[in-house]
Design an enzyme around this catalytic site. Structure first.
Site, PDB file in Angstrom:
ATOM      1  N   CYS A  33       0.846  -1.191   0.000  1.00  0.00           N
ATOM      2  CA  CYS A  33       0.000   0.000   0.000  1.00  0.00           C
ATOM      3  C   CYS A  33       0.888   1.249   0.000  1.00  0.00           C
ATOM      4  O   CYS A  33       2.076   1.181   0.348  1.00  0.00           O
ATOM      5  CB  CYS A  33      -0.829  -0.045   1.274  1.00  0.00           C
ATOM      6  SG  CYS A  33      -1.967   1.308   1.480  1.00  0.00           S
TER       7      CYS A  33
ATOM      8  N   THR B 232       0.711   3.435   2.161  1.00  0.00           N
ATOM      9  CA  THR B 232       1.099   3.552   3.568  1.00  0.00           C
ATOM     10  C   THR B 232       2.362   2.740   3.868  1.00  0.00           C
ATOM     11  O   THR B 232       3.248   3.194   4.588  1.00  0.00           O
ATOM     12  CB  THR B 232      -0.047   3.053   4.476  1.00  0.00           C
ATOM     13  OG1 THR B 232      -1.260   3.646   4.034  1.00  0.00           O
ATOM     14  CG2 THR B 232       0.203   3.419   5.921  1.00  0.00           C
TER      15      THR B 232
ATOM     16  N   HIS C  18       5.254   4.617   2.752  1.00  0.00           N
ATOM     17  CA  HIS C  18       5.607   5.672   3.715  1.00  0.00           C
ATOM     18  C   HIS C  18       6.413   5.086   4.877  1.00  0.00           C
ATOM     19  O   HIS C  18       7.381   5.685   5.339  1.00  0.00           O
ATOM     20  CB  HIS C  18       4.352   6.346   4.257  1.00  0.00           C
ATOM     21  CG  HIS C  18       3.692   7.261   3.270  1.00  0.00           C
ATOM     22  ND1 HIS C  18       4.370   8.262   2.614  1.00  0.00           N
ATOM     23  CD2 HIS C  18       2.414   7.326   2.835  1.00  0.00           C
ATOM     24  CE1 HIS C  18       3.534   8.892   1.800  1.00  0.00           C
ATOM     25  NE2 HIS C  18       2.337   8.334   1.913  1.00  0.00           N
TER      26      HIS C  18
ATOM     27  N   HIS D 123      -0.847  -5.190   5.175  1.00  0.00           N
ATOM     28  CA  HIS D 123      -2.243  -5.338   5.623  1.00  0.00           C
ATOM     29  C   HIS D 123      -3.221  -5.697   4.511  1.00  0.00           C
ATOM     30  O   HIS D 123      -4.406  -5.811   4.761  1.00  0.00           O
ATOM     31  CB  HIS D 123      -2.705  -4.039   6.299  1.00  0.00           C
ATOM     32  CG  HIS D 123      -2.648  -2.850   5.383  1.00  0.00           C
ATOM     33  ND1 HIS D 123      -1.572  -1.994   5.340  1.00  0.00           N
ATOM     34  CD2 HIS D 123      -3.511  -2.401   4.448  1.00  0.00           C
ATOM     35  CE1 HIS D 123      -1.785  -1.072   4.422  1.00  0.00           C
ATOM     36  NE2 HIS D 123      -2.955  -1.292   3.857  1.00  0.00           N
TER      37      HIS D 123
ATOM     38  N   CYS E 116     -17.430   3.719  18.806  1.00  0.00           N
ATOM     39  CA  CYS E 116     -17.751   2.298  18.603  1.00  0.00           C
ATOM     40  C   CYS E 116     -19.206   2.040  18.953  1.00  0.00           C
ATOM     41  O   CYS E 116     -19.922   1.341  18.230  1.00  0.00           O
ATOM     42  CB  CYS E 116     -16.847   1.413  19.456  1.00  0.00           C
ATOM     43  SG  CYS E 116     -15.194   1.165  18.770  1.00  0.00           S
TER      44      CYS E 116
HETATM   45 ZN   LIG Z   1      -3.731  -0.257   2.175  1.00  0.00          ZN
HETATM   46 ZN   LIG Z   2     -13.722   2.421  20.077  1.00  0.00          ZN
END
Ligand SMILES: [Zn+2]
Ligand SMILES: [Zn+2]
Length: 340
Positions: free
Chosen positions: A37, A39, A42, A60, A96
């Protein structure tokens, strides 16, 4: 098992990793492929060393097969082909509890804030797994995580069939948004300055525009009977992108902010007032976005594989990351973690 540790200073070290037996509610998966990715790049460049714990296994965008399940797991079984929604939320904060666990105030992103997928086996919570039907190859399945980002962006933007969408930025995420938007029946134009990326988009049948070679606002206005686009997806995270996005929209048009800006930007707020624009943030994905990405992938109508520009073995992860350096034509690069 083999595991690739990011070691700081643009360096990976391939060493023996530790297989973790799945505890309650956990599953051990044999990782097949994991995409690289923006990311991850980076991280490779050292700009996220405060967030990762060097040396750390990152990654990921993983696909794999369930090889062991812990107690209390009933959503997957051994042998299932799965993809991972790499989020770890607290489940207790007001965000959440409001049902927005993907933007939990203490969200941990797996592969950055905790151990990731550039290894042969990865033990994760069962609650973040999505099953893949057999007709999806494990290689293609590694694109489901970034496609879920695109699905989230479309849903946040409430994009409808027949609408005109401008996508600022033709990298992997921009192209995935374009594919999903076209499949949803929208008219799509991709704005991009990199000639290689423009050609790839054209080869995939998309209309493109290079804003360095013409007036994109004039082009969009001409294409929309002088009204403007319904939705702009800002994926460039660039100052020119932020400056132009409000100009391209019709009254009551929507901006979906996908690019990750590290600095405040100058944005024409008068356009927000005058045209009653909306700007909508879009960060990662929710479970239904993964479900939608799995469904779209299983249907096989999107040219997903066209964005894969390279596949490297886990033992070549250093070269895989270096393939993005310089004047690179790399788009989505996958790392094959499964060792034969
Ligand atoms: Zn990603
Ligand atoms: Zn949370």
């Amino acid at each position: 098992m083999k595991a690739a540790y990011y070691n700081g200073n643009k360096e990976f070290k391939l060493t023996a990793g530790t297989e973790v037996a799945p505890g309650q509610g956990e599953v051990k998966i044999k990782v097949a492929y994991c995409g690289i990715c923006g990311t991850d790049q980076h991280i490779f460049h050292g700009v996220m060393d405060k967030r990762v714990s060097i040396p750390q296994v990152i990654g990921h965008e993983a696909s794999g097969v369930v090889v062991e399940i812990g107690s209390g797991v009933d959503n997957v079984k051994v042998g299932d082909k799965v993809v991972v929604r790499p989020l770890n939320w607290c489940g207790e904060c007001p965000t959440c509890e409001a049902g927005n666990s993907h933007i939990c105030t203490s969200l941990k992103f797996m592969g950055i804030d905790s151990i990731g997928a550039f290894q042969e086996y990865w033990t994760v919570k069962a609650r973040i797994l999505h099953k893949c039907p057999d007709n999806i190859s494990l290689k293609t399945a590694a694109l489901i995580e970034p496609l879920a980002v695109a699905c989230h962006d479309l849903r946040r933007g409430r994009l409808k069939a027949g609408e005109y969408a401008v996508i600022l930025g033709g990298g992997p995420i921009g192209l995935l948004i374009a594919m999903a938007a076209r499949e949803a029946g929208a008219k799509v134009i991709i704005s991009e300055i990199n000639e290689y990326r423009l050609k790839l988009a054209v080869d995939m049948g998309f209309e493109t525009f290079n804003p360095l070679q013409g007036d994109i606002k004039a082009h969009v206005m001409a294409a929309t009977a002088n009204t403007g686009a319904d939705v702009v997806f800002e994926v460039t995270a660039s100052a020119p992108g932020a400056a132009i996005m409000t100009e391209l929209l019709r009254p009551r048009g929507r901006i979906v902010l996908v690019g990750i800006y590290s600095q405040p930007q100058t944005i024409n707020l008068f356009n927000f007032f005058w045209k009653e624009l909306e700007m909508i943030g879009a960060r990662v994905y929710e479970p239904e976005d993964f479900d939608q990405a799995v469904k779209l992938t299983a249907e096989g109508k999107l040219p997903l594989e066209d964005i894969i520009s390279g596949v490297y073995n886990l033992t070549e992860i250093q070269q895989a990351f270096e393939s993005f350096e310089g004047n690179s034509t790399a788009m989505k690069v996958l790392v094959q973690c499964e060792q034969n």
